[in-house]
Design a protein around this motif. Structure first.
Motif, PDB file in Angstrom:
ATOM      1  N   PHE A 222      26.407  48.478  48.883  1.00  0.00           N
ATOM      2  CA  PHE A 222      25.785  49.639  49.547  1.00  0.00           C
ATOM      3  C   PHE A 222      25.492  49.333  51.007  1.00  0.00           C
ATOM      4  CE2 PHE A 222      24.160  49.524  45.112  1.00  0.00           C
ATOM      5  CZ  PHE A 222      24.911  50.587  44.618  1.00  0.00           C
ATOM      6  N   LYS A 223      25.673  50.325  51.839  1.00  0.00           N
ATOM      7  CA  LYS A 223      25.406  50.146  53.259  1.00  0.00           C
ATOM      8  C   LYS A 223      23.911  49.938  53.527  1.00  0.00           C
ATOM      9  CE  LYS A 223      27.191  51.918  57.578  1.00  0.00           C
ATOM     10  NZ  LYS A 223      28.053  50.945  58.086  1.00  0.00           N
ATOM     11  N   MET A 224      23.080  50.646  52.759  1.00  0.00           N
ATOM     12  CA  MET A 224      21.655  50.649  53.066  1.00  0.00           C
ATOM     13  C   MET A 224      20.820  49.707  52.198  1.00  0.00           C
ATOM     14  SD  MET A 224      21.909  52.678  55.506  1.00  0.00           S
ATOM     15  CE  MET A 224      20.217  52.999  55.995  1.00  0.00           C
ATOM     16  N   GLN A 225      21.459  48.916  51.346  1.00  0.00           N
ATOM     17  CA  GLN A 225      20.693  48.019  50.484  1.00  0.00           C
ATOM     18  C   GLN A 225      21.222  46.597  50.626  1.00  0.00           C
ATOM     19  OE1 GLN A 225      20.738  50.483  46.873  1.00  0.00           O
ATOM     20  NE2 GLN A 225      19.056  49.205  46.149  1.00  0.00           N
ATOM     21  N   LEU A 325      28.442  30.540  60.121  1.00  0.00           N
ATOM     22  CA  LEU A 325      29.022  31.817  60.541  1.00  0.00           C
ATOM     23  C   LEU A 325      28.482  32.980  59.712  1.00  0.00           C
ATOM     24  CD1 LEU A 325      30.815  31.104  62.831  1.00  0.00           C
ATOM     25  CD2 LEU A 325      31.310  29.440  61.048  1.00  0.00           C
ATOM     26  N   TRP A 326      28.295  32.757  58.403  1.00  0.00           N
ATOM     27  CA  TRP A 326      27.618  33.729  57.535  1.00  0.00           C
ATOM     28  C   TRP A 326      27.228  33.076  56.220  1.00  0.00           C
ATOM     29  CZ3 TRP A 326      32.976  35.869  58.128  1.00  0.00           C
ATOM     30  CH2 TRP A 326      33.809  35.577  57.041  1.00  0.00           C
ATOM     31  N   GLY A 327      26.363  33.793  55.492  1.00  0.00           N
ATOM     32  CA  GLY A 327      25.989  33.322  54.155  1.00  0.00           C
ATOM     33  C   GLY A 327      24.653  32.610  54.106  1.00  0.00           C
ATOM     34  N   ILE A 333      26.301  38.223  55.126  1.00  0.00           N
ATOM     35  CA  ILE A 333      27.654  38.658  55.461  1.00  0.00           C
ATOM     36  C   ILE A 333      27.711  40.155  55.742  1.00  0.00           C
ATOM     37  CG2 ILE A 333      28.382  38.934  53.042  1.00  0.00           C
ATOM     38  CD1 ILE A 333      31.163  37.858  54.068  1.00  0.00           C
ATOM     39  N   GLU A 334      26.835  40.927  55.110  1.00  0.00           N
ATOM     40  CA  GLU A 334      26.836  42.379  55.348  1.00  0.00           C
ATOM     41  C   GLU A 334      26.550  42.685  56.819  1.00  0.00           C
ATOM     42  OE1 GLU A 334      25.085  40.888  52.973  1.00  0.00           O
ATOM     43  OE2 GLU A 334      25.759  41.748  51.071  1.00  0.00           O
ATOM     44  N   ASP A 335      25.631  41.921  57.428  1.00  0.00           N
ATOM     45  CA  ASP A 335      25.295  42.155  58.838  1.00  0.00           C
ATOM     46  C   ASP A 335      26.471  41.767  59.736  1.00  0.00           C
ATOM     47  OD1 ASP A 335      22.924  42.786  57.718  1.00  0.00           O
ATOM     48  OD2 ASP A 335      21.710  41.303  58.810  1.00  0.00           O
ATOM     49  N   VAL A 336      27.119  40.662  59.404  1.00  0.00           N
ATOM     50  CA  VAL A 336      28.286  40.233  60.185  1.00  0.00           C
ATOM     51  C   VAL A 336      29.377  41.301  60.066  1.00  0.00           C
ATOM     52  CG1 VAL A 336      30.002  38.415  60.517  1.00  0.00           C
ATOM     53  CG2 VAL A 336      27.683  37.823  59.760  1.00  0.00           C
ATOM     54  N   ALA A 337      29.571  41.806  58.852  1.00  0.00           N
ATOM     55  CA  ALA A 337      30.600  42.831  58.635  1.00  0.00           C
ATOM     56  C   ALA A 337      30.291  44.091  59.435  1.00  0.00           C
ATOM     57  CB  ALA A 337      30.712  43.153  57.142  1.00  0.00           C
ATOM     58  N   ASN A 338      29.032  44.485  59.435  1.00  0.00           N
ATOM     59  CA  ASN A 338      28.618  45.654  60.227  1.00  0.00           C
ATOM     60  C   ASN A 338      29.005  45.496  61.686  1.00  0.00           C
ATOM     61  OD1 ASN A 338      27.511  47.839  59.023  1.00  0.00           O
ATOM     62  ND2 ASN A 338      25.493  46.905  58.755  1.00  0.00           N
ATOM     63  N   GLU A 346      36.289  42.713  53.262  1.00  0.00           N
ATOM     64  CA  GLU A 346      37.402  42.344  54.132  1.00  0.00           C
ATOM     65  C   GLU A 346      37.189  40.965  54.748  1.00  0.00           C
ATOM     66  OE1 GLU A 346      38.207  44.786  57.614  1.00  0.00           O
ATOM     67  OE2 GLU A 346      40.283  44.108  57.654  1.00  0.00           O
ATOM     68  N   LEU A 347      35.961  40.703  55.210  1.00  0.00           N
ATOM     69  CA  LEU A 347      35.702  39.383  55.798  1.00  0.00           C
ATOM     70  C   LEU A 347      35.981  38.279  54.787  1.00  0.00           C
ATOM     71  CD1 LEU A 347      32.422  39.845  57.882  1.00  0.00           C
ATOM     72  CD2 LEU A 347      34.801  40.031  58.619  1.00  0.00           C
ATOM     73  N   LEU A 348      35.543  38.481  53.549  1.00  0.00           N
ATOM     74  CA  LEU A 348      35.729  37.451  52.521  1.00  0.00           C
ATOM     75  C   LEU A 348      37.217  37.236  52.224  1.00  0.00           C
ATOM     76  CD1 LEU A 348      32.831  38.486  50.107  1.00  0.00           C
ATOM     77  CD2 LEU A 348      32.937  36.397  51.489  1.00  0.00           C
TER      78      LEU A 348
END
Ligand code: PLP
Length: 361
Positions: A222-225, A325-327, A333-338, A346-348
């Motif tokens: 989810f985008k918001m959670q 870099l993330w995690g 990772i959601e913030d990096v993806a944003n 996709e990043l994964l």
């Protein structure tokens, strides 16, 4: 000094996330989705760690065959099905179940003789995604012929896929589910509908078999959670190394095209990761990394093998230091993806062969 990035894979976190799936959907059987190299985490190691799953789901036959070669004995379901007789034969010989997704695939299995029958298979119904699936007006006939097909030993199940499961209470989800449930009732078939977003937000859709993917890897659909608000633990932590430090003067430019220009004297760190490793070029001038527990901005363009970061406020950083870099908590990772204008999936998946996977726990 270690000169390559590492994807640290936390197998205990993976198992924790599978336990979360079971907790949320206790009455459904679980086909863990391990397509695309288990979302970049490593197909075979992930499947071994997820042995408490009832089955594994892949996109393509080649991925299923890799699991069999590695000695995985679970049921394996190929989401895209197959389009040639030789692949049908390979699936049958290796006890790999297929999803029949087009009329062509159904015609193929009905018109051939296999040396061994396929195990339990699925038919994909088109209910709104308009990607793969048998359209409603052809579905009854498709189901009847697959049920009688001599090349399928067991029965078949009914599958479909939500197009908007990440949008909470979107009425299109209910509409897709209604179509599937009505068809399943009429033909007395077991049902598989729910991906991660539906598992977490739409319990009515759980049915007989669920198909969790991204949530197993500890990322929120989810985008918001956030993942942590869903009690999911990130499985991949991506790290690399600070390999050089540059002291820039006012007006000096960083990287290709000089897209970042020093407005004052700046300490710049060079980190050994780039888009050749799967670190998105979209993070040019907008990404950030963690070093010495502090956040540092990505400066200029991401190159194939390296990025530059701002070390102005991290004066004790030195060559050889670890960079995340993330995690981690500060860099989900959601913030990096944003920031990269994409989704964690996709990043994964983009993490390349060149990145060494190290398994822990
Ligand atoms: C990839 C995929 C899934 C898993 O989706 P997540 O959002 O990662 O949980 C489930 N079903 C189908 C058909 C898929 O293609």
């Amino acid at each position: 000094m270690q000169l390559h990035p590492i994807a640290h894979i936390d197998l205990a976190a993976l198992q924790h996330n599978l336990a979360c799936v079971k907790q949320v959907a206790p009455d459904s059987r679980i086909m863990s989705v391990v397509k695309a190299n288990a979302y970049g985490h490593g197909l075979v190691d992930v499947a071994r760690a997820l042995s408490a799953s009832d089955a594994f789901t892949v996109a393509r036959l080649s991925e299923g065959l890799l699991l069999r070669e590695a000695g995985i004995e679970h049921a394996i379901v190929v989401l895209e099905g197959v389009n040639t007789v030789s692949d049908l034969q390979l699936a049958a010989e290796n006890d790999i179940s297929l999803v029949f997704t087009t009329l062509l695939q159904i015609e193929l299995v009905l018109s051939t003789t296999l040396s061994k029958a396929l195990l339990f298979c699925w038919v994909m119904a088109e209910t709104g995604m308009h990607r793969l699936g048998i359209p409603a007006e052809k579905l009854d006939q498709a189901i009847q012929s697959l049920k009688r097909a001599e090349n399928i030993a067991d029965s078949i199940g009914l599958m479909s896929h939500f197009a908007n499961a990440d949008l909470l209470r979107d009425e299109r989800n209910q509409h897709q589910l209604d179509q599937i449930m009505q068809c399943a009732k009429q033909h007395r078939l077991s049902v598989s509908m729910a991906n991660s977003a539906a598992i977490l937000s739409f319990p009515e859709s759980h049915a007989d078999w669920i198909r969790p993917g991204i949530m197993l890897y500890g990322s929120s659909p989810f985008k918001m959670q956030s993942a942590s608000s869903l009690n999911l633990k990130p499985v991949m932590k991506l790290t690399s190394t600070l390999i050089a430090i540059q002291n820039l003067k006012t007006g000096d430019e960083v990287g290709y095209g000089g897209d970042w220009v020093a407005e004052h004297d700046t300490r710049v760190g060079i980190v050994n990761i780039g888009y050749g490793d799967g670190y998105s070029r979209q993070l040019s001038n907008t990404g950030s990394v963690k070093i010495h527990n502090k956040i540092a901005a990505v400066l200029g363009r991401v190159s194939m093998d390296m990025i530059a970061i701002d070390l102005s406020h991290i004066l004790h950083a030195k060559e050889g230091d670890d960079v995340v870099l993330w995690g981690c908590e500060q860099l989900p990772i959601e913030d990096v993806a944003n920031k990269a204008n994409t989704i964690s999936y996709e990043l994964l998946c983009q993490i390349s062969e060149r990145v060494r996977r190290e398994y822990h726990g």
